[in-house]
Design a protein around this motif. Structure first.
Motif, mmCIF file in Angstrom:
data_model
loop_
_atom_site.group_PDB
_atom_site.id
_atom_site.type_symbol
_atom_site.label_atom_id
_atom_site.label_comp_id
_atom_site.label_asym_id
_atom_site.label_seq_id
_atom_site.Cartn_x
_atom_site.Cartn_y
_atom_site.Cartn_z
ATOM 1 N N GLN A 144 7.498 -49.843 -40.010
ATOM 2 C CA GLN A 144 9.020 -49.575 -39.840
ATOM 3 C C GLN A 144 9.089 -51.314 -39.371
ATOM 4 O O GLN A 144 10.002 -52.487 -39.788
ATOM 5 N N ARG A 145 8.067 -52.119 -38.600
ATOM 6 C CA ARG A 145 8.546 -53.177 -38.028
ATOM 7 C C ARG A 145 8.306 -54.068 -39.520
ATOM 8 O O ARG A 145 9.450 -55.262 -39.995
ATOM 9 N N ALA B 56 -1.770 -53.918 -26.887
ATOM 10 C CA ALA B 56 -1.120 -54.943 -26.377
ATOM 11 C C ALA B 56 -1.566 -55.775 -25.929
ATOM 12 O O ALA B 56 -1.648 -57.121 -25.662
ATOM 13 N N GLN B 57 -3.539 -55.742 -25.334
ATOM 14 C CA GLN B 57 -3.680 -56.432 -25.116
ATOM 15 C C GLN B 57 -4.771 -57.263 -26.585
ATOM 16 O O GLN B 57 -5.036 -58.805 -26.456
ATOM 17 N N PHE C 143 -0.466 -49.787 -34.925
ATOM 18 C CA PHE C 143 1.005 -49.900 -34.287
ATOM 19 C C PHE C 143 1.954 -48.618 -34.590
ATOM 20 O O PHE C 143 2.271 -48.206 -33.785
ATOM 21 N N GLU C 144 2.581 -48.818 -35.876
ATOM 22 C CA GLU C 144 3.418 -47.812 -36.489
ATOM 23 C C GLU C 144 3.039 -46.387 -36.116
ATOM 24 O O GLU C 144 3.687 -45.568 -35.430
ATOM 25 N N ASN C 145 1.315 -46.024 -36.403
ATOM 26 C CA ASN C 145 1.284 -44.458 -36.385
ATOM 27 C C ASN C 145 0.190 -44.484 -35.368
ATOM 28 O O ASN C 145 -0.102 -43.283 -35.489
ATOM 29 N N VAL D 260 -2.278 -47.465 -27.256
ATOM 30 C CA VAL D 260 -0.551 -48.404 -26.893
ATOM 31 C C VAL D 260 -1.878 -49.883 -26.347
ATOM 32 O O VAL D 260 -1.488 -51.066 -26.723
ATOM 33 N N ASP E 28 -2.272 -58.254 -28.728
ATOM 34 C CA ASP E 28 -1.855 -58.897 -28.896
ATOM 35 C C ASP E 28 -1.625 -60.222 -28.171
ATOM 36 O O ASP E 28 -0.608 -61.478 -28.063
ATOM 37 N N LEU E 29 -1.531 -59.834 -27.161
ATOM 38 C CA LEU E 29 -1.762 -60.713 -25.893
ATOM 39 C C LEU E 29 -2.948 -62.253 -26.332
ATOM 40 O O LEU E 29 -2.603 -63.303 -26.473
ATOM 41 N N PHE F 143 -2.447 -55.090 -38.189
ATOM 42 C CA PHE F 143 -1.919 -54.304 -37.179
ATOM 43 C C PHE F 143 -0.738 -53.687 -36.613
ATOM 44 O O PHE F 143 -0.477 -52.354 -35.951
#
Lengths: 409, 320
Positions: free
Chosen positions: A334-335, A287-288, A266-268, A283, A290-291, A262
Motif C-alpha cells: 500500500q505504501r 522495525a529493527q 512489511f505489507e505482506n 514486525v 528500519d532503525l 522492505f
C-alpha cells in the motif's frame, strides 16, 4: 539461438530507423549547428520509454558523420570523480586527425544519487566545458534529480513505435530471416509490446524459432512480458525459508530495489504470518531493520545496509514457524501504491502548509496540522469567510483540491 | 490585505501588546532600551508567544527598517547542515548596510534540527556574533545541545493563564462583533490549555457557524478537529486484528497528517483507559516509550508504530 535480432538488424543509418523522424531531424539540425561553433546548449537529452531507439539514434548520427562515438553507460559504476575524468577527457581533448566526436551518456536518470555522489554536478560541468556535442538519454526526463541537467539540455523526445511504422520494420527483418508471418500476428505483437522495438524483436525471434511461419496462435502463446514475477519468488523465500541462509538469498536474487523489497515484506507479513506472536517477532525484526535504515540515512554509512537486509529477510523468516493456511496471494504494498495516489495529496498538503506557514510563522507540517482543520471547518459553514482566508493565503486552488475530496472520505 | 486568519490578525506587533510573560517581556524591553541583546533561546509549549516575542523584539529594536535586518527560518522546513552552512551563514556574514549594529536571525522549531546541524550552527553563531544575533525558538530546551544553550540567554515561556486567554479572546470577539456566552468562553479556554493559538483558532472556526457562540458550538469545532481514531486503532490491535489496526494507523498518518510522535503521545494517555490488566499497563508504557525513542532516532513512523501494534496484539492474546 544465434545472434540476437536486435543486434543483427540494428539500424546503421538514420534512414533505417523506423519512426521518430521529427526527433532525428531535430537532433541532426542541432549537430549541424556545431559547425558554426558551440551552440547555446552543448548537450541534447533524448528521452522516451525503453526500446524506442535512443541509443540507436545516437549511434547512427555519429556513424553517418564519420565521428567517434564515446559511450559512457549508466550501468557502469560511475561516481562524480570517475565521470569527470572520463567524460571530461573525452569532451575536451582533441581527436586524432581532427575527427568529430559525439559523447553519449546513456541512462542518466539511472544515476543513483546516494552512490554516485556528485555525478550530476560532474555531468553539468562536463556539459558546460565540452568542445564536442553530448547526447544524454533518459527514460524519465522529469525525474527531479536530473533537473539541473535537463535545464542545460536541448530536449528531444522519442516516441513509442506506432503499428504503422512498426509493420514495415518487422517485415524487413522477417524477409531477411526468411520467415513469414501474417499481418494480424505482427499487429498483435506490436500492440503487446507497446511500442518497445527491442522487446518486439526479441519476441519475434523467440516465436520464429525454427518455424518459418508465425501466426496469431504463436503470439497468444507468448505470455505478456511479466516484469513483476521475480518479486513473488523472493517473497516466497522470505516467508517460507527454514534456514537463515535460504532467506538471505532473497536479497541477492531480487532485482527489486531493497527498500521496495522492505515494503513488500512489511505489507505482506500480517497476511503470511497468521500467528500473532510470530507476527510480533517479524514486525519487530522489520522495525529493527528500519532503525538501521535510519542510521544509514543519518550517517550515510552504507555498509550498515547488510544488517538491515539480514533482519528484514532472515529475521522475518525465522519468526515464522506456523505455516500459512492455504494459499494467500501476495498483496501489492500500500505504501508504494498510496505513495503515487497520495503523492498528490501530500504535495498539496505541503504546498498549502508552506503557504500557511509563511504567513503564520510555522513549519509547513505544523501549519497544515494546526490550521487545516480550522479552514476546513470554516469552509463547511461559511463559504464567504473561507474565500477570504483562501485568497489571503493565495492558495485557493490547492485548498479546494485538498479539502473537497476529504469531505467524501 | 488584512490578515484573514485571526492568529495573524491579532498577533501583537510590539512588546507592549504582549499579554503575558511579564518577566520575559520586561527583560526584552531592557534589550531594546540598551540597543543590544545576546543570543536568545526561547523555550516553551506551542502558542505561548515565542515567535511573537521575537518578532516584536526585532520591530521594537529596528522599527521600520526591521525587514532588512531580520530573517526567519523554520528549522523543520529548512533543517539540515546545508541550510546552516549556506543560508544562515550568508545572512549572518554580511554586515548590515543600515545603521543598526547587528541583524537578528530567528530559527523557529530549532529543536527539530539534527545534532550535526546544531553543531554547525554553534560554530556559525560563534563566528558571526559581531554582526548577527540568533533567537532560537523551541518546545524543549533539552533538545538543544549544551554548547548552544550555554551561548544563549534562556527564556522559559509558560502556558498562558486562563485569565489572559479570557481577556484576549474576549477582546477579539468584541472586535469581530461576536456574542459569546460565558459557557462558550469557558470551554474555549479549556480547549486552549494555555495555548493562545489554539484558543483563537477554535474561536474563529466557531464564528463561521454563527455570530453568537455557545458552548455547543465550541464542542462541535473540537469534535471535528481532533480525530479520536487512536482509540479505535488500539481496540483493533487488542482484539488481535493487526491488519485493521495498521489500516487505522495509515489513515491517521496519511489522511489526517498526524505526526508519529503525536500518535505516540495519544497512545500513552490511552493506555490508562484501555481494558487491560493493571500490570500490563506498565509493560505497555515501556513499549510506547521505546517506540517514542526510536522515532526520535529517525525510525519510520509507520513501521515503528506497526511494531507497537503487533506487540499489543500479541500481548493481548497472551493474556486471554
Amino acid at each position: 539461438m544465434s545472434e540476437p535480432w536486435t543486434v543483427k538488424h540494428r539500424p546503421r543509418t538514420t534512414k533505417e530507423i523506423a519512426g521518430n523522424k521529427l526527433a532525428i531531424d531535430k537532433l541532426s539540425q542541432w549537430l549541424e549547428s556545431w559547425s558554426k561553433g558551440r551552440p547555446s546548449k552543448a548537450a541534447a537529452l533524448l528521452h522516451g520509454p525503453p526500446g524506442v531507439g535512443k541509443t540507436v539514434v545516437s549511434e547512427a548520427v555519429a556513424r553517418e558523420r564519420g565521428w567517434d562515438l564515446v559511450e559512457i553507460n549508466a550501468s557502469d559504476k560511475r561516481s562524480g570523480e570517475v565521470l569527470s575524468r572520463i567524460a571530461g577527457m573525452a569532451s575536451t581533448q582533441s581527436t586524432l586527425g581532427g575527427k568529430g566526436r559525439l559523447i553519449l551518456l546513456d541512462e542518466v536518470d539511472g544515476i543513483n544519487l546516494r552512490e554516485d555522489q556528485g555525478a550530476i554536478t560532474a555531468l553539468l560541468s562536463v556539459v558546460r566545458e565540452s568542445r564536442f556535442p553530448i547526447v544524454l538519454t533518459a527514460n524519465d526526463p522529469w525525474d527531479k534529480k536530473i533537473r539541473p541537467l535537463r535545464e542545460a539540455c536541448l530536449l528531444i523526445e522519442l516516441k513509442r513505435l506506432s503499428v504503422r511504422d512498426g509493420l514495415p520494420l518487422l517485415n524487413r527483418v522477417l524477409v531477411k530471416e526468411g520467415v513469414r508471418a501474417d499481418e494480424e500476428a505482427l499487429r498483435l505483437l506490436l500492440d503487446k509490446n507497446n511500442g518497445d522495438i527491442r522487446s518486439t524483436l526479441n519476441d519475434l525471434q523467440i516465436l520464429s524459432g525454427s518455424r518459418k511461419m508465425v501466426g496469431t496462435g504463436e503470439v497468444d502463446w507468448l505470455s505478456w512480458r511479466d516484469r513483476t514475477e521475480p518479486i513473488f519468488r523472493v517473497l516466497g523465500l522470505v516467508f517460507n525459508s527454514e534456514t537463515v541462509a535460504a532467506a538471505r538469498r532473497a536479497t541477492s536474487l531480487s532485482d527489486v530495489d531493497h527498500e521496495m523489497l522492505f515494503q513488500w515484506i512489511f505489507e505482506n507479513a500480517p497476511y503470511q504470518i497468521p500467528n500473532l506472536h510470530e507476527l510480533n517477532e517479524a514486525v519487530e525484526a522489520l522495525a529493527q531493520a528500519d532503525l538501521f535504515y535510519a542510521r544509514i540515512r543519518r550517517t550515510q554509512d552504507w555498509h550498515l545496509l547488510s544488517y538491515a537486509l539480514d533482519l528484514m529477510t532472515a529475521g522475518v523468516a525465522m519468526a515464522k514457524k506456523t505455516p500459512t493456511g492455504g494459499f494467500v496471494p501476495m498483496k501489492f504494498p500500500q505504501r508504494i501504491s498510496s505513495m503515487s495516489r497520495t503523492r498528490g495529496t501530500r504535495e498539496l498538503r505541503r504546498a498549502v502548509g508552506t503557504a500557511i506557514g509563511y504567513k503564520c510563522h510555522l513549519s509547513s507540517r505544523r501549519a497544515a496540522q494546526l490550521y487545516l482543520p480550522v479552514i476546513q471547518f470554516v469552509r463547511e459553514h461559511d463559504q464567504e469567510k473561507y474565500g477570504k482566508i483562501a485568497d489571503w493565503l493565495g492558495s485557493r486552488e490547492e485548498l479546494e483540491q485538498l479539502l473537497v475530496p476529504e469531505k467524501g472520505s | 490585505m488584512e490578515a484573514a486568519l485571526w492568529t495573524e490578525k491579532y498577533r501583537p506587533k510590539t512588546l507592549d501588546e504582549i499579554q503575558d510573560q511579564e518577566e520575559i517581556v520586561s527583560r526584552l524591553k531592557e534589550f531594546v532600551k540598551n540597543g543590544t541583546m545576546p543570543h536568545c533561546l526561547f523555550a516553551g509549549p506551542p502558542g505561548t508567544g515565542k515567535t511573537t516575542a521575537a518578532l516584536c523584539l526585532a520591530r521594537d529594536l529596528f522599527g521600520v527598517r526591521f525587514h532588512d535586518v531580520f530573517m526567519e527560518l523554520n528549522a523543520s522546513d529548512e533543517r539540515g547542515i546545508d541550510v546552516v552552512r549556506t543560508t544562515v551563514k550568508e545572512f549572518a556574514r554580511m554586515a548590515s548596510l543600515t545603521t543598526v549594529p547587528f541583524k537578528i536571525l530567528v530559527l523557529d522549531e530549532a529543536d527539530n534540527m539534527t545534532g550535526d546541524a546544531q553543531h554547525a550552527l554553534r560554530r556559525t553563531m560563534e563566528k558571526y556574533t559581531s554582526t548577527c544575533r540568533f533567537v532560537l525558538c523551541c518546545n524543549y530546551s533539552g533538545k538543544i545541545i549544551e554548547p548552544i544553550q550555554s551561548r544563549c540567554a534562556l527564556f522559559r515561556f509558560t502556558p498562558l493563564p486562563e485569565s489572559k486567554i479570557v481577556s484576549h479572546l474576549g477582546s477579539i470577539a468584541k472586535l469581530e462583533g461576536l456574542r459569546i456566552s460565558d459557557g462558550g468562553l469557558k470551554s474555549v479556554v479549556e480547549v486552549a490549555e494555555g495555548d493562545m493559538r489554539k484558543g483563537i483558532n477554535t474561536l474563529q472556526a466557531a464564528s463561521s457557524m454563527s455570530k453568537s457562540i455557545s458552548e455547543e458550538a465550541i464542542f462541535q469545532v473540537v469534535g471535528r478537529a481532533k480525530p479520536t481514531d487512536v482509540h479505535a486503532m488500539l481496540e483493533h490491535a487488542l482484539k488481535g486484528d493487526f491488519i485493521k489496526a495498521r489500516e487505522e494507523l495509515r489513515a491517521l498518518l496519511v489522511r489526517y497528517g498526524i505526526s508519529g510522535s503525536e500518535i505516540v503521545r495519544q497512545i500513552h494517555s490511552e493506555i490508562f483507559r484501555l481494558a487491560v490488566p493493571e500490570k500490563k499497563r506498565i509493560s505497555l508504557v515501556e513499549a510506547v516509550g521505546e517506540i517514542d525513542f526510536r522515532l526520535s532516532q529517525g525510525g519510520d513512523e509507520e513501521v515503528q508504530l506497526s511494531a507497537l501494534l503487533a506487540r499489543l496484539a500479541a500481548e493481548a492474546q497472551k493474556g486471554a
